[in-house]
Design a protein around this motif. Structure first.
Motif, PDB file in Angstrom:
ATOM      1  N   LYS A 103       0.828  -1.216   0.000  1.00 13.80           N
ATOM      2  CA  LYS A 103       0.000   0.000   0.000  1.00 13.80           C
ATOM      3  C   LYS A 103       0.857   1.259   0.000  1.00 13.80           C
ATOM      4  O   LYS A 103       0.580   2.219  -0.704  1.00 13.80           O
ATOM      5  CB  LYS A 103      -0.934  -0.009   1.202  1.00 13.80           C
ATOM      6  N   ASP A 104       1.954   1.246   0.792  1.00 14.74           N
ATOM      7  CA  ASP A 104       2.791   2.442   0.929  1.00 14.74           C
ATOM      8  C   ASP A 104       4.160   2.301   0.273  1.00 14.74           C
ATOM      9  O   ASP A 104       5.040   3.135   0.468  1.00 14.74           O
ATOM     10  CB  ASP A 104       2.960   2.797   2.409  1.00 14.74           C
ATOM     11  N   PHE A 105       4.356   1.235  -0.542  1.00 16.38           N
ATOM     12  CA  PHE A 105       5.668   1.021  -1.147  1.00 16.38           C
ATOM     13  C   PHE A 105       5.527   0.166  -2.404  1.00 16.38           C
ATOM     14  O   PHE A 105       4.781  -0.815  -2.422  1.00 16.38           O
ATOM     15  CB  PHE A 105       6.595   0.323  -0.148  1.00 16.38           C
ATOM     16  N   PHE A 106       6.246   0.551  -3.454  1.00 14.96           N
ATOM     17  CA  PHE A 106       6.303  -0.229  -4.687  1.00 14.96           C
ATOM     18  C   PHE A 106       7.750  -0.316  -5.127  1.00 14.96           C
ATOM     19  O   PHE A 106       8.466   0.690  -5.133  1.00 14.96           O
ATOM     20  CB  PHE A 106       5.474   0.424  -5.801  1.00 14.96           C
ATOM     21  N   SER A 107       8.183  -1.514  -5.519  1.00 12.60           N
ATOM     22  CA  SER A 107       9.540  -1.668  -6.036  1.00 12.60           C
ATOM     23  C   SER A 107       9.556  -2.654  -7.197  1.00 12.60           C
ATOM     24  O   SER A 107       9.087  -3.783  -7.078  1.00 12.60           O
ATOM     25  CB  SER A 107      10.502  -2.166  -4.954  1.00 12.60           C
ATOM     26  N   SER A 108      10.096  -2.190  -8.315  1.00 14.68           N
ATOM     27  CA  SER A 108      10.334  -3.063  -9.457  1.00 14.68           C
ATOM     28  C   SER A 108      11.833  -3.239  -9.666  1.00 14.68           C
ATOM     29  O   SER A 108      12.276  -3.632 -10.736  1.00 14.68           O
ATOM     30  CB  SER A 108       9.676  -2.495 -10.717  1.00 14.68           C
ATOM     31  N   LYS A 109      12.611  -2.933  -8.619  1.00 11.54           N
ATOM     32  CA  LYS A 109      14.075  -3.080  -8.713  1.00 11.54           C
ATOM     33  C   LYS A 109      14.462  -4.537  -8.894  1.00 11.54           C
ATOM     34  O   LYS A 109      15.580  -4.841  -9.287  1.00 11.54           O
ATOM     35  CB  LYS A 109      14.727  -2.503  -7.466  1.00 11.54           C
ATOM     36  N   GLY A 110      13.526  -5.451  -8.596  1.00 10.21           N
ATOM     37  CA  GLY A 110      13.798  -6.864  -8.795  1.00 10.21           C
ATOM     38  C   GLY A 110      13.783  -7.279 -10.256  1.00 10.21           C
ATOM     39  O   GLY A 110      14.161  -8.403 -10.588  1.00 10.21           O
ATOM     40  N   TYR A 114      16.664  -4.920 -16.743  1.00  9.49           N
ATOM     41  CA  TYR A 114      16.272  -3.724 -17.491  1.00  9.49           C
ATOM     42  C   TYR A 114      16.316  -2.488 -16.616  1.00  9.49           C
ATOM     43  O   TYR A 114      15.494  -2.315 -15.716  1.00  9.49           O
ATOM     44  CB  TYR A 114      14.849  -3.891 -18.062  1.00  9.49           C
ATOM     45  N   SER A 115      17.256  -1.605 -16.884  1.00 11.04           N
ATOM     46  CA  SER A 115      17.388  -0.386 -16.076  1.00 11.04           C
ATOM     47  C   SER A 115      16.179   0.530 -16.235  1.00 11.04           C
ATOM     48  O   SER A 115      15.822   1.266 -15.317  1.00 11.04           O
ATOM     49  CB  SER A 115      18.674   0.362 -16.447  1.00 11.04           C
ATOM     50  N   VAL A 116      15.505   0.489 -17.371  1.00 15.80           N
ATOM     51  CA  VAL A 116      14.361   1.365 -17.617  1.00 15.80           C
ATOM     52  C   VAL A 116      13.182   1.041 -16.693  1.00 15.80           C
ATOM     53  O   VAL A 116      12.317   1.880 -16.475  1.00 15.80           O
ATOM     54  CB  VAL A 116      13.937   1.308 -19.103  1.00 15.80           C
ATOM     55  N   TYR A 117      13.147  -0.169 -16.121  1.00 16.38           N
ATOM     56  CA  TYR A 117      12.041  -0.559 -15.254  1.00 16.38           C
ATOM     57  C   TYR A 117      12.383  -0.491 -13.772  1.00 16.38           C
ATOM     58  O   TYR A 117      11.650  -1.005 -12.943  1.00 16.38           O
ATOM     59  CB  TYR A 117      11.578  -1.979 -15.591  1.00 16.38           C
ATOM     60  N   GLN A 118      13.458   0.140 -13.416  1.00 13.21           N
ATOM     61  CA  GLN A 118      13.892   0.210 -12.018  1.00 13.21           C
ATOM     62  C   GLN A 118      13.184   1.361 -11.294  1.00 13.21           C
ATOM     63  O   GLN A 118      13.567   2.521 -11.418  1.00 13.21           O
ATOM     64  CB  GLN A 118      15.411   0.407 -11.939  1.00 13.21           C
ATOM     65  N   TYR A 119      12.155   1.022 -10.528  1.00 19.25           N
ATOM     66  CA  TYR A 119      11.390   2.023  -9.772  1.00 19.25           C
ATOM     67  C   TYR A 119      11.278   1.599  -8.319  1.00 19.25           C
ATOM     68  O   TYR A 119      11.112   0.418  -8.020  1.00 19.25           O
ATOM     69  CB  TYR A 119       9.978   2.198 -10.353  1.00 19.25           C
ATOM     70  N   GLU A 120      11.355   2.579  -7.448  1.00 19.82           N
ATOM     71  CA  GLU A 120      11.102   2.364  -6.033  1.00 19.82           C
ATOM     72  C   GLU A 120      10.342   3.591  -5.558  1.00 19.82           C
ATOM     73  O   GLU A 120      10.884   4.700  -5.578  1.00 19.82           O
ATOM     74  CB  GLU A 120      12.414   2.193  -5.271  1.00 19.82           C
ATOM     75  N   SER A 161       1.567   5.363 -10.420  1.00 22.01           N
ATOM     76  CA  SER A 161       2.192   6.658 -10.674  1.00 22.01           C
ATOM     77  C   SER A 161       3.078   7.066  -9.514  1.00 22.01           C
ATOM     78  O   SER A 161       2.837   6.687  -8.366  1.00 22.01           O
ATOM     79  CB  SER A 161       1.125   7.742 -10.888  1.00 22.01           C
ATOM     80  N   ASP A 162       4.069   7.863  -9.844  1.00 21.07           N
ATOM     81  CA  ASP A 162       4.953   8.453  -8.840  1.00 21.07           C
ATOM     82  C   ASP A 162       4.191   9.588  -8.154  1.00 21.07           C
ATOM     83  O   ASP A 162       3.706  10.492  -8.823  1.00 21.07           O
ATOM     84  CB  ASP A 162       6.204   8.997  -9.542  1.00 21.07           C
ATOM     85  N   PRO A 163       4.049   9.567  -6.809  1.00 22.99           N
ATOM     86  CA  PRO A 163       3.246  10.595  -6.139  1.00 22.99           C
ATOM     87  C   PRO A 163       3.845  11.994  -6.230  1.00 22.99           C
ATOM     88  O   PRO A 163       3.121  12.978  -6.150  1.00 22.99           O
ATOM     89  CB  PRO A 163       3.195  10.117  -4.678  1.00 22.99           C
ATOM     90  N   SER A 164       5.141  12.100  -6.444  1.00 23.92           N
ATOM     91  CA  SER A 164       5.764  13.427  -6.503  1.00 23.92           C
ATOM     92  C   SER A 164       5.572  14.104  -7.857  1.00 23.92           C
ATOM     93  O   SER A 164       5.573  15.319  -7.964  1.00 23.92           O
ATOM     94  CB  SER A 164       7.256  13.334  -6.168  1.00 23.92           C
ATOM     95  N   THR A 165       5.386  13.310  -8.916  1.00 25.51           N
ATOM     96  CA  THR A 165       5.246  13.887 -10.256  1.00 25.51           C
ATOM     97  C   THR A 165       3.893  13.580 -10.897  1.00 25.51           C
ATOM     98  O   THR A 165       3.547  14.188 -11.906  1.00 25.51           O
ATOM     99  CB  THR A 165       6.338  13.324 -11.183  1.00 25.51           C
ATOM    100  N   ASN A 166       3.157  12.615 -10.339  1.00 19.69           N
ATOM    101  CA  ASN A 166       1.906  12.110 -10.917  1.00 19.69           C
ATOM    102  C   ASN A 166       2.111  11.450 -12.276  1.00 19.69           C
ATOM    103  O   ASN A 166       1.150  11.247 -13.020  1.00 19.69           O
ATOM    104  CB  ASN A 166       0.844  13.204 -11.030  1.00 19.69           C
ATOM    105  N   LEU A 167       3.353  11.120 -12.614  1.00 17.15           N
ATOM    106  CA  LEU A 167       3.639  10.452 -13.880  1.00 17.15           C
ATOM    107  C   LEU A 167       3.602   8.947 -13.683  1.00 17.15           C
ATOM    108  O   LEU A 167       4.132   8.413 -12.699  1.00 17.15           O
ATOM    109  CB  LEU A 167       5.009  10.865 -14.425  1.00 17.15           C
ATOM    110  N   GLY A 168       2.980   8.256 -14.629  1.00 18.89           N
ATOM    111  CA  GLY A 168       2.887   6.803 -14.549  1.00 18.89           C
ATOM    112  C   GLY A 168       4.202   6.141 -14.901  1.00 18.89           C
ATOM    113  O   GLY A 168       5.026   6.697 -15.633  1.00 18.89           O
TER     114      GLY A 168
END
Length: 198
Positions: A103-110, A114-120, A161-168
């Protein structure tokens, strides 16, 4: 030859003159209500044929199923409209990788390859952007064949989406009947399985 040409020109002039004198008659609007600019009868209301497209928060049942740690289990296929060149035709570089969805955390670093999909993301924004009520309506919207998708399955499309930018981010998820999770990476789809924490 000149006579034929003159006859053709005269016929064309007579036709043009006749067309100019034709009046178009239409049934007058005798109703006291102004005519609507759009005919609402053409707007689809049948959710068995079309997906409901709206951005809404996750419902509690979807949250309960969706918030887990997931492992990419297998490649399911590709969208029929275009292919993601990074994965086509085998898609094996995602297999075995992990995604954390809380709910309060998302990570695709796993998704290691692919560096383009690395989100936390802390406090990510999760939205259901479409709900399809059967396999036909889902295919009409996404042009993706999900194996074993049945005519009565409900598919919720979740964007993050990223809460700081609202970008998906460039990853989406399909939740099928709150019982199956599918990852969409560009035009490639993968089946995910829950990682059971002991």
């Amino acid at each position: 030859m000149k006579k034929i040409l003159l006859v053709c020109i005269m016929i064309m002039l007579m036709l043009a003159s006749a067309c100019a004198n034709v009046e178009v008659t239409s049934k007058p609007n005798t109703s006291s209500e102004p005519k609507s600019e759009t005919d609402e009868s053409i707007i689809p209301k049948n959710t068995s044929v079309y997906c409901a497209q709206e951005s809404i928060n996750l419902d509690s049942e979807t949250e309960k199923y969706f918030y887990e740690t997931w492992k990419v289990e297998k490649l399911l296929g590709f969208a029929n409209s275009y292919n993601d060149a990074s994965e086509y035709p085998t898609g094996q570089k995602f297999i075995g990788d992990e995604i954390i969805i809380k709910k309060d955390f998302f990570s695709s670093k796993g998704l290691k390859n692919y560096s383009v999909y690395q989100y936390e993301l802390k406090n990510p924004l999760y939205e259901i952007t479409a709900t399809c009520y059967n396999s036909d309506s889902f295919y009409r919207l996404y042009k993706i064949d999900i194996p074993d998708l049945n005519i009565n399955d409900v598919v919720k499309v979740i964007n993050i989406s990223d809460p700081s930018t609202n970008l998906g981010i460039p990853l989406s998820f399909f939740v099928v009947n709150n019982d199956r999770l599918i990852l969409l990476s560009e035009a490639t789809i993968f089946e995910l399985k829950k990682i059971l924490i002991k």
